[in-house]
Design an enzyme around this catalytic site. Sequence first.
Site, mmCIF file in Angstrom:
data_model
loop_
_atom_site.group_PDB
_atom_site.id
_atom_site.type_symbol
_atom_site.label_atom_id
_atom_site.label_comp_id
_atom_site.label_asym_id
_atom_site.label_seq_id
_atom_site.Cartn_x
_atom_site.Cartn_y
_atom_site.Cartn_z
ATOM 1 N N GLU A 47 -19.802 16.240 20.570
ATOM 2 C CA GLU A 47 -19.790 15.304 19.453
ATOM 3 C C GLU A 47 -20.713 15.826 18.345
ATOM 4 O OE1 GLU A 47 -20.288 10.472 18.824
ATOM 5 O OE2 GLU A 47 -21.440 11.457 20.411
ATOM 6 N N LYS A 120 -13.107 7.689 17.729
ATOM 7 C CA LYS A 120 -14.032 7.023 18.660
ATOM 8 C C LYS A 120 -13.925 5.508 18.520
ATOM 9 C CE LYS A 120 -18.978 7.053 19.862
ATOM 10 N NZ LYS A 120 -20.306 7.602 19.460
ATOM 11 N N CYS A 162 -18.409 10.053 23.911
ATOM 12 C CA CYS A 162 -19.769 9.575 24.120
ATOM 13 C C CYS A 162 -19.841 8.138 24.650
ATOM 14 C CB CYS A 162 -20.566 9.746 22.826
ATOM 15 S SG CYS A 162 -22.374 9.764 23.077
#
Length: 280
Positions: A47, A120, A162
Amino acid sequence: MQSDTPVTRVAAIQMASGPNVIANLSEAGRLISEAAAAGARLVVLPENFALMGMTEADKLAEAEEDGRGPLQAFLAEQAQRHGLWLVGGTIPIASDDPNRVFGSSLLFSDLGERVVRYDKIHLFDVQLPEGEESYNESETTAPGDRAVVVETPFGRLGIAVCYDLRFPELFREMLDQGMEILALPAAFTAITGRAHWEALIRARAIENQIYVIAAAQGGFHVNGRETHGDSMVVDPWGQVLDRLARGSGVVSGEMDPERLAAVRRSFPSISHRRLSCGIR
């Protein structure tokens, strides 16, 4: 994963990116080349690989329109040059809100063609239980709204980023779409990483019986942040095939379709799910 799919070497790249985009791209290129030289056919960047700014707002200045821009061109060129499939960590893609971008993970084929984009979904708005660290990712990042699973030569690949890792319902939805491999770019904090990173990675691999390629930021950053690192490749039984504790580098492992099939056949927990069948 198709039974005639060959064993494939995959790699996760670990970095400690900073505010200098050119330097970050140079380091990413070096590590992609190293992974390719080791035989990797599928490579995952972490990321924010291209920019870990001094503030969260710094990424707004680097935001690209979907489908064009130097960061997207870099990813396409690297995939084509090395003849590998590349999950481009995350880069900032412009949204309708000038004050927020999407944290977008782009998958490129070995021909340098973009295959899919994942934005995301879960944003890191937390006050950490130790020390003074707090994060409000949603101030500068807009959330995505759909899970992504796509066909590749190596099997059906899902992408998450994440903080997504903490939401198992996302991965069940991806499993229902046929996910066999998970690419997970991340930048876990040092505090949360020490407590939860390995447990979460291995849990997602075990409960979904998938390969996980987890590429993390790992080290001290110019902005004062410390990330956990410990990038790893994990098999469907939860075994860690390779890992890197800290610093820049490449971790890799062999992804074997027969291994995946054997785990699912001998321990058929996926077919034993009851709540997904409407039983309460």
